[in-house]
Design an enzyme around this catalytic site. Structure first.
Site, PDB file in Angstrom:
ATOM      1  N   TYR A   1       0.835  -1.214   0.000  1.00 53.58           N
ATOM      2  CA  TYR A   1       0.000   0.000   0.000  1.00 53.58           C
ATOM      3  C   TYR A   1       0.867   1.261   0.000  1.00 53.58           C
ATOM      4  CZ  TYR A   1      -3.816   3.101   1.572  1.00 53.58           C
ATOM      5  OH  TYR A   1      -4.753   4.106   1.683  1.00 53.58           O
TER       6      TYR A   1
ATOM      7  N   LYS B   1       1.078   4.218  -2.833  1.00 53.12           N
ATOM      8  CA  LYS B   1       0.715   5.608  -2.523  1.00 53.12           C
ATOM      9  C   LYS B   1       1.914   6.559  -2.709  1.00 53.12           C
ATOM     10  CE  LYS B   1      -3.601   4.812  -1.554  1.00 53.12           C
ATOM     11  NZ  LYS B   1      -4.664   5.305  -2.459  1.00 53.12           N
TER      12      LYS B   1
HETATM   13  P1  NAP Z   1     -13.416   2.173   0.540  1.00 51.96           P
HETATM   14  O1  NAP Z   1     -14.588   2.538   1.382  1.00 51.96           O
HETATM   15  O2  NAP Z   1     -12.978   0.732   0.522  1.00 51.96           O
HETATM   16  O3  NAP Z   1     -13.691   2.664  -0.950  1.00 51.96           O
HETATM   17  C1  NAP Z   1     -12.831   2.357  -2.006  1.00 51.96           C
HETATM   18  C2  NAP Z   1     -13.670   2.219  -3.263  1.00 51.96           C
HETATM   19  O4  NAP Z   1     -12.824   1.841  -4.367  1.00 51.96           O
HETATM   20  C3  NAP Z   1     -14.710   1.106  -3.131  1.00 51.96           C
HETATM   21  O5  NAP Z   1     -15.927   1.552  -3.656  1.00 51.96           O
HETATM   22  C4  NAP Z   1     -14.101  -0.008  -3.943  1.00 51.96           C
HETATM   23  O6  NAP Z   1     -15.027  -0.945  -4.453  1.00 51.96           O
HETATM   24  C5  NAP Z   1     -13.462   0.782  -5.048  1.00 51.96           C
HETATM   25  N1  NAP Z   1     -12.559  -0.070  -5.810  1.00 51.96           N
HETATM   26  C6  NAP Z   1     -11.675  -0.969  -5.342  1.00 51.96           C
HETATM   27  N2  NAP Z   1     -11.052  -1.577  -6.345  1.00 51.96           N
HETATM   28  C7  NAP Z   1     -11.553  -1.069  -7.485  1.00 51.96           C
HETATM   29  C8  NAP Z   1     -11.313  -1.299  -8.856  1.00 51.96           C
HETATM   30  N3  NAP Z   1     -10.403  -2.183  -9.268  1.00 51.96           N
HETATM   31  N4  NAP Z   1     -12.021  -0.605  -9.776  1.00 51.96           N
HETATM   32  C9  NAP Z   1     -12.942   0.306  -9.396  1.00 51.96           C
HETATM   33  N5  NAP Z   1     -13.215   0.573  -8.098  1.00 51.96           N
HETATM   34  C10 NAP Z   1     -12.521  -0.111  -7.161  1.00 51.96           C
HETATM   35  O7  NAP Z   1     -12.147   3.021   0.964  1.00 51.96           O
HETATM   36  P2  NAP Z   1     -12.027   4.555   1.405  1.00 51.96           P
HETATM   37  O8  NAP Z   1     -11.606   4.543   2.819  1.00 51.96           O
HETATM   38  O9  NAP Z   1     -13.196   5.351   0.986  1.00 51.96           O
HETATM   39  O10 NAP Z   1     -10.735   4.971   0.523  1.00 51.96           O
HETATM   40  C11 NAP Z   1     -10.800   5.745  -0.649  1.00 51.96           C
HETATM   41  C12 NAP Z   1      -9.377   6.135  -1.051  1.00 51.96           C
HETATM   42  O11 NAP Z   1      -8.779   6.887   0.012  1.00 51.96           O
HETATM   43  C13 NAP Z   1      -8.465   4.945  -1.306  1.00 51.96           C
HETATM   44  O12 NAP Z   1      -7.576   5.229  -2.373  1.00 51.96           O
HETATM   45  C14 NAP Z   1      -7.689   4.832   0.001  1.00 51.96           C
HETATM   46  O13 NAP Z   1      -6.433   4.211  -0.189  1.00 51.96           O
HETATM   47  C15 NAP Z   1      -7.547   6.300   0.367  1.00 51.96           C
HETATM   48  N6  NAP Z   1      -7.288   6.537   1.794  1.00 51.96           N
HETATM   49  C16 NAP Z   1      -8.209   6.202   2.752  1.00 51.96           C
HETATM   50  C17 NAP Z   1      -7.919   6.461   4.100  1.00 51.96           C
HETATM   51  C18 NAP Z   1      -8.907   6.109   5.202  1.00 51.96           C
HETATM   52  O14 NAP Z   1      -8.607   6.344   6.381  1.00 51.96           O
HETATM   53  N7  NAP Z   1     -10.094   5.603   4.899  1.00 51.96           N
HETATM   54  C19 NAP Z   1      -6.703   7.038   4.449  1.00 51.96           C
HETATM   55  C20 NAP Z   1      -5.798   7.370   3.443  1.00 51.96           C
HETATM   56  C21 NAP Z   1      -6.100   7.121   2.119  1.00 51.96           C
HETATM   57  P3  NAP Z   1     -15.163  -2.379  -3.646  1.00 51.96           P
HETATM   58  O15 NAP Z   1     -15.940  -2.044  -2.427  1.00 51.96           O
HETATM   59  O16 NAP Z   1     -15.844  -3.269  -4.615  1.00 51.96           O
HETATM   60  O17 NAP Z   1     -13.755  -2.836  -3.339  1.00 51.96           O
END
Ligand code: NAP
Length: 247
Positions: free
Chosen positions: A155, A159
């Site tokens: 990861y 990133k």
């Molecule tokens: P999340 O709730 O798991 O949402 C991620 C979304 O991406 C989900 O809808 C997922 O669909 C979709 N996805 C995954 N693989 C995909 C693919 N191959 N093609 C199209 N869509 C796909 O996560 P989140 O927390 O909202 O995170 C969103 C972004 O922020 C990510 O890039 C994550 O790394 C980043 N981020 C999050 C945090 C945090 O604290 N939450 C912190 C730093 C960075 P599925 O449900 O089907 O997998």
């Protein structure tokens, strides 16, 4: 004509919140989701909530780790909305584990979804934006890409790469009036962080100046700013949104 945006991985979480915020800002929204029945159903709800702001919104299924699917989605969005003014590369996954136990599959899958997707989407969307001589892109990095995090070799690699890709794209496309920035969220309030005990939370809060987790709306508002004309002289930057973690 209204501006339009593609938000990848917008069926839930941060992506869904960004899609709705950008609809509120007046963008027509392409709500991307992974091709599955469940994701489609969630994405349709997000699109409906976007339309409540008086804009157009439609779901576009594509696995963003797949080059051809991204190319087809970009074509379809251009046909639907006429322009593609903004792109948010938000889709991302985790497959955590300490390096000693991390499989090759765990590594390759995270790199494909988090990192290659940015190549796939940026390449095709920038071809459209170059002709328009206008565009703005925000990539979703993470504090793990800035500082590393045990259990997240895959990861944090993906990133950190996104931060380099952001600067490269900003330099390649700046002369065409296309801006490319990234945000690096810290710990954001999601179902993932809700399950932590008070003891675990207090330990984490000790390292965060603001002593709390971030809200998804606080990511969306920064993305909205970076895409707006208010940020017209900002490109190639990564904005950390972490409440003052690791200072
Ligand atoms: P999340 O709730 O798991 O949402 C991620 C979304 O991406 C989900 O809808 C997922 O669909 C979709 N996805 C995954 N693989 C995909 C693919 N191959 N093609 C199209 N869509 C796909 O996560 P989140 O927390 O909202 O995170 C969103 C972004 O922020 C990510 O890039 C994550 O790394 C980043 N981020 C999050 C945090 C945090 O604290 N939450 C912190 C730093 C960075 P599925 O449900 O089907 O997998």
């Amino acid at each position: 004509m209204a501006k339009s945006v593609i938000v990848t991985g917008a069926s839930q979480g941060i992506g869904a919140c960004i899609a709705k915020k950008l609809a509120e800002d007046g963008y027509n929204v392409a709500v991307n989701c992974y091709p599955s029945e469940n994701d489609r159903a969630n994405a349709e709800k997000v699109a409906e909530e976007c339309r409540a702001f008086g804009v157009e919104a439609e779901v576009f299924e594509a696995d963003v780790s797949k080059y051809d699917q991204c190319e087809n989605m970009v074509k379809a969005v251009k046909e639907k909305f006429g322009t593609i003014d903004a792109l948010v590369n938000n889709a991302g996954i985790t497959k955590d584990g300490l390096l000693a136990r991390m499989s090759e599959e765990q590594y390759d899958t995270v790199i494909a979804v988090n990192q290659k997707s940015v190549f796939n989407m940026t390449k095709h969307v920038c071809a459209v934006m170059m002709k328009q001589k206008y565009g703005a892109i925000v990539n979703m990095a993470s504090v793990a890409g800035l500082y590393g995090n045990p259990g997240q070799m895959n990861y944090s690699a993906s990133k950190a790469a996104i931060i380099g890709m952001t600067m490269t794209a900003a330099k390649e496309y700046g002369s065409r009036n296309i801006r490319v920035n990234a945000v690096a969220p810290g710990l954001i309030k999601t179902p993932m962080t809700d399950v932590l005990t008070d003891e675990q939370k207090n330990k984490i809060f000790g390292q965060i100046a603001l002593k709390r987790f971030g809200e998804v709306s606080e990511i969306a508002s920064t993305v909205s700013f970076l895409l707006s004309d208010g940020a017209a002289y900002i490109t190639g930057q990564t904005i950390e949104i972490s409440g003052g973690l690791s200072m």
